[in-house]
Write an enzyme that holds these catalytic residues in place. Sequence first.
Site, PDB file in Angstrom:
ATOM      1  N   LYS A  11      37.162  28.445  11.053  1.00 35.55           N
ATOM      2  CA  LYS A  11      36.960  27.156  10.375  1.00 35.55           C
ATOM      3  C   LYS A  11      35.548  26.572  10.595  1.00 35.55           C
ATOM      4  O   LYS A  11      34.808  27.030  11.475  1.00 35.55           O
ATOM      5  CB  LYS A  11      38.031  26.177  10.874  1.00 35.55           C
ATOM      6  CG  LYS A  11      39.458  26.620  10.522  1.00 35.55           C
ATOM      7  CD  LYS A  11      40.468  25.547  10.877  1.00 35.55           C
ATOM      8  CE  LYS A  11      41.879  25.984  10.514  1.00 35.55           C
ATOM      9  NZ  LYS A  11      42.876  24.918  10.747  1.00 35.55           N
ATOM     10  N   TYR A  51      45.977  24.851   0.967  1.00 37.85           N
ATOM     11  CA  TYR A  51      46.834  24.030   1.824  1.00 37.85           C
ATOM     12  C   TYR A  51      47.850  23.206   1.021  1.00 37.85           C
ATOM     13  O   TYR A  51      48.342  22.194   1.524  1.00 37.85           O
ATOM     14  CB  TYR A  51      45.981  23.116   2.701  1.00 37.85           C
ATOM     15  CG  TYR A  51      45.381  23.823   3.912  1.00 37.85           C
ATOM     16  CD1 TYR A  51      46.197  24.347   4.911  1.00 37.85           C
ATOM     17  CD2 TYR A  51      44.001  23.949   4.063  1.00 37.85           C
ATOM     18  CE1 TYR A  51      45.651  24.978   6.023  1.00 37.85           C
ATOM     19  CE2 TYR A  51      43.446  24.584   5.173  1.00 37.85           C
ATOM     20  CZ  TYR A  51      44.290  25.094   6.155  1.00 37.85           C
ATOM     21  OH  TYR A  51      43.762  25.722   7.257  1.00 37.85           O
ATOM     22  N   PHE A  59      47.917  14.168   7.006  1.00 32.11           N
ATOM     23  CA  PHE A  59      46.597  14.697   7.376  1.00 32.11           C
ATOM     24  C   PHE A  59      45.939  15.505   6.254  1.00 32.11           C
ATOM     25  O   PHE A  59      44.825  16.014   6.411  1.00 32.11           O
ATOM     26  CB  PHE A  59      46.698  15.547   8.652  1.00 32.11           C
ATOM     27  CG  PHE A  59      47.678  16.698   8.573  1.00 32.11           C
ATOM     28  CD1 PHE A  59      47.332  17.896   7.970  1.00 32.11           C
ATOM     29  CD2 PHE A  59      48.947  16.581   9.132  1.00 32.11           C
ATOM     30  CE1 PHE A  59      48.216  18.953   7.910  1.00 32.11           C
ATOM     31  CE2 PHE A  59      49.851  17.641   9.073  1.00 32.11           C
ATOM     32  CZ  PHE A  59      49.476  18.834   8.452  1.00 32.11           C
ATOM     33  N   ARG A  87      48.946  34.727  16.148  1.00 31.60           N
ATOM     34  CA  ARG A  87      49.384  33.375  16.504  1.00 31.60           C
ATOM     35  C   ARG A  87      49.363  33.196  18.020  1.00 31.60           C
ATOM     36  O   ARG A  87      49.037  32.121  18.530  1.00 31.60           O
ATOM     37  CB  ARG A  87      50.762  33.078  15.910  1.00 31.60           C
ATOM     38  CG  ARG A  87      50.682  32.960  14.381  1.00 31.60           C
ATOM     39  CD  ARG A  87      51.967  32.538  13.745  1.00 31.60           C
ATOM     40  NE  ARG A  87      52.291  31.142  13.986  1.00 31.60           N
ATOM     41  CZ  ARG A  87      51.714  30.119  13.372  1.00 31.60           C
ATOM     42  NH1 ARG A  87      50.759  30.314  12.500  1.00 31.60           N
ATOM     43  NH2 ARG A  87      52.097  28.881  13.626  1.00 31.60           N
ATOM     44  N   THR A  93      48.648  24.820  17.691  1.00 35.27           N
ATOM     45  CA  THR A  93      47.832  24.088  16.701  1.00 35.27           C
ATOM     46  C   THR A  93      46.984  23.017  17.373  1.00 35.27           C
ATOM     47  O   THR A  93      45.800  22.871  17.088  1.00 35.27           O
ATOM     48  CB  THR A  93      48.766  23.429  15.652  1.00 35.27           C
ATOM     49  OG1 THR A  93      49.587  24.441  15.078  1.00 35.27           O
ATOM     50  CG2 THR A  93      47.967  22.739  14.553  1.00 35.27           C
ATOM     51  N   ASN A 114      40.446  22.841  14.656  1.00 38.15           N
ATOM     52  CA  ASN A 114      41.060  23.731  15.657  1.00 38.15           C
ATOM     53  C   ASN A 114      40.619  25.190  15.505  1.00 38.15           C
ATOM     54  O   ASN A 114      41.329  26.103  15.884  1.00 38.15           O
ATOM     55  CB  ASN A 114      42.589  23.573  15.651  1.00 38.15           C
ATOM     56  CG  ASN A 114      43.237  23.980  14.342  1.00 38.15           C
ATOM     57  OD1 ASN A 114      42.547  24.324  13.398  1.00 38.15           O
ATOM     58  ND2 ASN A 114      44.553  23.963  14.289  1.00 38.15           N
ATOM     59  N   HIS A 117      42.620  29.459  11.557  1.00 35.93           N
ATOM     60  CA  HIS A 117      43.928  29.428  10.895  1.00 35.93           C
ATOM     61  C   HIS A 117      44.493  30.841  10.924  1.00 35.93           C
ATOM     62  O   HIS A 117      43.739  31.808  10.790  1.00 35.93           O
ATOM     63  CB  HIS A 117      43.792  28.986   9.434  1.00 35.93           C
ATOM     64  CG  HIS A 117      45.012  29.302   8.606  1.00 35.93           C
ATOM     65  ND1 HIS A 117      46.107  28.487   8.574  1.00 35.93           N
ATOM     66  CD2 HIS A 117      45.317  30.392   7.839  1.00 35.93           C
ATOM     67  CE1 HIS A 117      47.036  29.044   7.798  1.00 35.93           C
ATOM     68  NE2 HIS A 117      46.573  30.196   7.343  1.00 35.93           N
ATOM     69  N   GLU A 128      48.548  34.472   1.151  1.00 32.01           N
ATOM     70  CA  GLU A 128      47.203  34.008   1.503  1.00 32.01           C
ATOM     71  C   GLU A 128      46.172  35.122   1.293  1.00 32.01           C
ATOM     72  O   GLU A 128      45.067  34.862   0.803  1.00 32.01           O
ATOM     73  CB  GLU A 128      47.195  33.494   2.945  1.00 32.01           C
ATOM     74  CG  GLU A 128      48.009  32.213   3.096  1.00 32.01           C
ATOM     75  CD  GLU A 128      48.221  31.772   4.543  1.00 32.01           C
ATOM     76  OE1 GLU A 128      48.846  30.718   4.745  1.00 32.01           O
ATOM     77  OE2 GLU A 128      47.773  32.471   5.483  1.00 32.01           O
TER      78      GLU A 128
HETATM   79  P1  CMP Z   1      46.280  25.328  10.249  1.00 36.80           P
HETATM   80  O1  CMP Z   1      46.930  26.399  11.064  1.00 36.80           O
HETATM   81  O2  CMP Z   1      45.104  25.740   9.441  1.00 36.80           O
HETATM   82  O3  CMP Z   1      47.375  24.650   9.289  1.00 36.80           O
HETATM   83  C1  CMP Z   1      47.265  23.316   8.823  1.00 36.80           C
HETATM   84  C2  CMP Z   1      46.116  22.588   9.464  1.00 36.80           C
HETATM   85  O4  CMP Z   1      46.179  21.177   9.363  1.00 36.80           O
HETATM   86  C3  CMP Z   1      46.129  22.832  10.955  1.00 36.80           C
HETATM   87  O5  CMP Z   1      45.793  24.178  11.239  1.00 36.80           O
HETATM   88  C4  CMP Z   1      45.134  21.768  11.417  1.00 36.80           C
HETATM   89  O6  CMP Z   1      43.788  22.175  11.234  1.00 36.80           O
HETATM   90  C5  CMP Z   1      45.392  20.629  10.435  1.00 36.80           C
HETATM   91  N1  CMP Z   1      46.076  19.464  11.029  1.00 36.80           N
HETATM   92  C6  CMP Z   1      45.539  18.245  11.159  1.00 36.80           C
HETATM   93  N2  CMP Z   1      46.418  17.402  11.705  1.00 36.80           N
HETATM   94  C7  CMP Z   1      47.557  18.083  11.923  1.00 36.80           C
HETATM   95  C8  CMP Z   1      48.832  17.736  12.451  1.00 36.80           C
HETATM   96  N3  CMP Z   1      49.110  16.510  12.881  1.00 36.80           N
HETATM   97  N4  CMP Z   1      49.762  18.712  12.521  1.00 36.80           N
HETATM   98  C9  CMP Z   1      49.493  19.970  12.071  1.00 36.80           C
HETATM   99  N5  CMP Z   1      48.304  20.341  11.554  1.00 36.80           N
HETATM  100  C10 CMP Z   1      47.335  19.413  11.475  1.00 36.80           C
END
Ligand code: CMP
Length: 140
Positions: A11, A51, A59, A87, A93, A114, A117, A128
């Site tokens: 990311k 997404y 979010f 994972r 996450t 974070n 993904h 995906e």
């Molecule tokens: P990702 O695994 O890419 O899937 C959804 C993304 O939403 C997650 O990682 C985070 O980057 C983002 N995100 C932001 N806030 C939240 C939240 N409260 N819970 C889960 N994902 C979040």
Amino acid sequence: MAIERTFSIIKPDATRRNLTGAINAKIEAAGLRIIAQRRTKWKQADARKFYAVHAKRPFYKDLVKFMTSGPIVMQVLEGNNAIAKYREIMGATNPANADAGTIRKDFAESIEANSVHGSDSAENAKKEIKLCFKAAEIVG
Ligand code: CMP
């Protein structure tokens, strides 16, 4: 164990801090092979589409803004149990809950920024990968 493929994104928070190689080193050390990789910058429509499953989450708007804020690196990873394995090495996450040594524990800035993904199921991995790569770009 079955050989699987999963989809990964490095990311914008990670590309900004020049962490692509460090993250790839963790991926390869875990026995996963990077069989496709492309650095790009998403437009709003790309992030919204990818997404879409989160469209109703509070979010979502910020997530789209963040994922279009800088370059990303899209990848296909292959290996034994690749979906669960990736994972496991990504960590939770929310980096505050991630295990020691995971990518998110070591590199993530926040639950949103974070660093990586990874697909959460075989069905989503397939979806995906198809959305982001042509078959000819994946060389196993
Ligand atoms: P990702 O695994 O890419 O899937 C959804 C993304 O939403 C997650 O990682 C985070 O980057 C983002 N995100 C932001 N806030 C939240 C939240 N409260 N819970 C889960 N994902 C979040």
